[in-house]
Design a protein around this motif. Sequence first.
Motif, PDB file in Angstrom:
ATOM      1  N   TYR A  98       0.831  -1.201   0.000  1.00 28.41           N
ATOM      2  CA  TYR A  98       0.000   0.000   0.000  1.00 28.41           C
ATOM      3  C   TYR A  98       0.866   1.252   0.000  1.00 28.41           C
ATOM      4  O   TYR A  98       2.068   1.211   0.307  1.00 28.41           O
ATOM      5  N   SER A  99       0.245   2.366  -0.360  1.00 32.41           N
ATOM      6  CA  SER A  99       0.907   3.658  -0.287  1.00 32.41           C
ATOM      7  C   SER A  99       0.000   4.637   0.438  1.00 32.41           C
ATOM      8  O   SER A  99      -1.210   4.424   0.539  1.00 32.41           O
ATOM      9  N   ALA A 100       0.590   5.721   0.921  1.00 31.37           N
ATOM     10  CA  ALA A 100      -0.184   6.735   1.649  1.00 31.37           C
ATOM     11  C   ALA A 100       0.582   8.043   1.616  1.00 31.37           C
ATOM     12  O   ALA A 100       1.811   8.074   1.515  1.00 31.37           O
ATOM     13  N   MET A 101      -0.180   9.153   1.703  1.00 27.93           N
ATOM     14  CA  MET A 101       0.415  10.479   1.706  1.00 27.93           C
ATOM     15  C   MET A 101       0.715  10.929   3.137  1.00 27.93           C
ATOM     16  O   MET A 101      -0.056  10.683   4.056  1.00 27.93           O
ATOM     17  N   SER A 102       1.852  11.610   3.276  1.00 30.37           N
ATOM     18  CA  SER A 102       2.192  12.312   4.510  1.00 30.37           C
ATOM     19  C   SER A 102       2.681  13.695   4.089  1.00 30.37           C
ATOM     20  O   SER A 102       3.809  13.837   3.620  1.00 30.37           O
ATOM     21  N   GLY A 103       1.788  14.680   4.212  1.00 31.23           N
ATOM     22  CA  GLY A 103       2.095  15.988   3.653  1.00 31.23           C
ATOM     23  C   GLY A 103       2.144  15.887   2.145  1.00 31.23           C
ATOM     24  O   GLY A 103       1.214  15.412   1.502  1.00 31.23           O
ATOM     25  N   SER A 104       3.253  16.290   1.544  1.00 28.75           N
ATOM     26  CA  SER A 104       3.409  16.222   0.092  1.00 28.75           C
ATOM     27  C   SER A 104       4.235  15.005  -0.337  1.00 28.75           C
ATOM     28  O   SER A 104       4.647  14.910  -1.493  1.00 28.75           O
ATOM     29  N   THR A 105       4.466  14.078   0.579  1.00 26.35           N
ATOM     30  CA  THR A 105       5.279  12.899   0.292  1.00 26.35           C
ATOM     31  C   THR A 105       4.409  11.646   0.270  1.00 26.35           C
ATOM     32  O   THR A 105       3.618  11.425   1.193  1.00 26.35           O
ATOM     33  N   GLU A 106       4.554  10.846  -0.789  1.00 26.13           N
ATOM     34  CA  GLU A 106       3.856   9.568  -0.854  1.00 26.13           C
ATOM     35  C   GLU A 106       4.822   8.466  -0.433  1.00 26.13           C
ATOM     36  O   GLU A 106       5.929   8.346  -0.978  1.00 26.13           O
ATOM     37  N   HIS A 107       4.422   7.674   0.550  1.00 28.10           N
ATOM     38  CA  HIS A 107       5.226   6.578   1.075  1.00 28.10           C
ATOM     39  C   HIS A 107       4.654   5.252   0.586  1.00 28.10           C
ATOM     40  O   HIS A 107       3.434   5.084   0.501  1.00 28.10           O
ATOM     41  N   TYR A 108       5.540   4.290   0.328  1.00 24.85           N
ATOM     42  CA  TYR A 108       5.140   2.975  -0.155  1.00 24.85           C
ATOM     43  C   TYR A 108       5.598   1.922   0.848  1.00 24.85           C
ATOM     44  O   TYR A 108       6.758   1.915   1.281  1.00 24.85           O
ATOM     45  N   TYR A 109       4.686   1.001   1.196  1.00 23.19           N
ATOM     46  CA  TYR A 109       4.939   0.048   2.277  1.00 23.19           C
ATOM     47  C   TYR A 109       4.585  -1.375   1.854  1.00 23.19           C
ATOM     48  O   TYR A 109       3.779  -1.605   0.944  1.00 23.19           O
ATOM     49  N   ALA A 110       5.151  -2.331   2.592  1.00 24.13           N
ATOM     50  CA  ALA A 110       4.745  -3.735   2.529  1.00 24.13           C
ATOM     51  C   ALA A 110       4.572  -4.222   3.964  1.00 24.13           C
ATOM     52  O   ALA A 110       5.423  -3.963   4.825  1.00 24.13           O
ATOM     53  N   ALA A 111       3.467  -4.905   4.240  1.00 22.46           N
ATOM     54  CA  ALA A 111       3.197  -5.444   5.564  1.00 22.46           C
ATOM     55  C   ALA A 111       2.919  -6.931   5.438  1.00 22.46           C
ATOM     56  O   ALA A 111       2.297  -7.393   4.481  1.00 22.46           O
ATOM     57  N   GLN A 112       3.369  -7.677   6.437  1.00 23.76           N
ATOM     58  CA  GLN A 112       3.173  -9.123   6.460  1.00 23.76           C
ATOM     59  C   GLN A 112       2.164  -9.467   7.552  1.00 23.76           C
ATOM     60  O   GLN A 112       2.333  -9.070   8.709  1.00 23.76           O
ATOM     61  N   LEU A 113       1.092 -10.177   7.165  1.00 28.65           N
ATOM     62  CA  LEU A 113       0.052 -10.590   8.103  1.00 28.65           C
ATOM     63  C   LEU A 113       0.018 -12.107   8.181  1.00 28.65           C
ATOM     64  O   LEU A 113       0.341 -12.801   7.200  1.00 28.65           O
TER      65      LEU A 113
END
Length: 491
Positions: A98-113
């Motif tokens: 998933y990705s998400a915005m923090s201010g003007s920065t888009e961050h990209y993540y991977a999570a393990q469930l």
Amino acid sequence: MKRILALCFWLIGSLNGVQAQTIFYSNPQDFNVAKDLFEIGGWSGDRLAIFYTQKNESFIDLYDEQMNRKAIVSLSFMPEKPKQISVVPLENKIILLYSAMSGSTEHYYAAQLDGQARLIGKPKNLDEQQQNFFGVSKTRYQFVISENRQKMALVGYQVRDNKLQYHIMLIDPNLATQSLSGKAECKNNMDIEQILLQDNGTIVLNISDLSSGRDQSISSAAIYTIRKNEGKNEVSIKPFELKNQFLSGIFLKEDLAHSDQLYFAGFYKSNSNGVIEGTYMGTVGLQSGTDAVSATLTAFDTSMLRNYKGRDRRLLNEYRVKDIVIKNDGGCILTAEASYSITRTTNNGMYNGGFYSMGFGGMGMASTSYTEYNYGDILIMDFNNTFVNNWYNAISKQQRTIDDYGTYSSYNMLNSGAQLVFTYNDIQRNSIKLQVSALDMDGQLQEKDIAATMKGNGLWLPKMSVQTDNKELVIPVVKSNKKLSFARLQY
């Protein structure tokens, strides 16, 4: 135990009828179609995982085979407004990209469930990028998943100064990562049309030029492969040999039986503003080198062209190859669909579009313009291993809607190994019905509607459905009271 099957082969089998044998519905849940997201994952063990957002919170629901909800898991680690979402179910766990915005920065993540959708460790930060004042990023990022889910990737790219600049993060099922960054020769008018990821970590880019004419004809295209070889990035460029022909789109499909080979297909025409005349298709090896890609040009059957007698032949130009089914004998089946949108102006005061305006509403004050979305027939063509056309058939459908982005149009194709099953909406002014057409090995179609009208079941979204087993499809259904449900169709 449920699992996704690699169904790229047309296996010998018999047609057992086109009507779904069983339909299971989940209980309707609140869903704001204007704000919330959902993503159908698949089976992890004996649970079907579906992601969704609700009131700025993220959840994964786990269902059994009868679509009884067995668990609602709140993903408290998720940001309030995630953007890109990919759910990758494995045998005993789930990977969430998933990705998400923090201010003007888009961050990209991977999570393990784990198999119960509980977080294992911390989410992994894969990459980030700044957006300018207008919310535009220089680099485009896309999550890609290999056919057998042995590899995932975050692919970032931009074409600038006649170079393809790429930054790729490969991800394995344990979230171990490997980075590939670099540049390759690429003209500024080229762009990426398709990205594939192989289980061995090779990235395949379908790059083409869409600036040839007003019909967006392709005058040049190439396959780029990017891989890590002995610790170094290796880029291979294979241009398509068009021989003064123009293409209306091109589609790549990985040959899972031969990992170093791809199939490709598109439609060709002799001039950029002309009418498509036939298929442009072939195979290409992915070994290193810059040899041009040769193809077979097969003219359309004259009986097919006669179907357009008395109509505008340019309708043919709206077809794009949507999938390639590779057969055991080396032949293949192409599926294609005609679609286009057009913006019109109106001065009619109030309008009520009925089912022609199935967006999020359907009645409102007329504006100076509206967008009409049109999705036409599904064309199916069978070829032998020398790309000679054996037969063709077409599923007739005319889906016309207003200001809904074509959400309820188009189709899903399920490959059971014994037949191809096409699921789509029959959209009329006063009703909408879910239709199923099954194709046998000889190209014969059987058609049947399997759902009642909207008043009974809601709006089906076949385009957003997911094949979750070899004879199983999960389709989202937007209820008339603005609730969301999921229907599991077992053929």
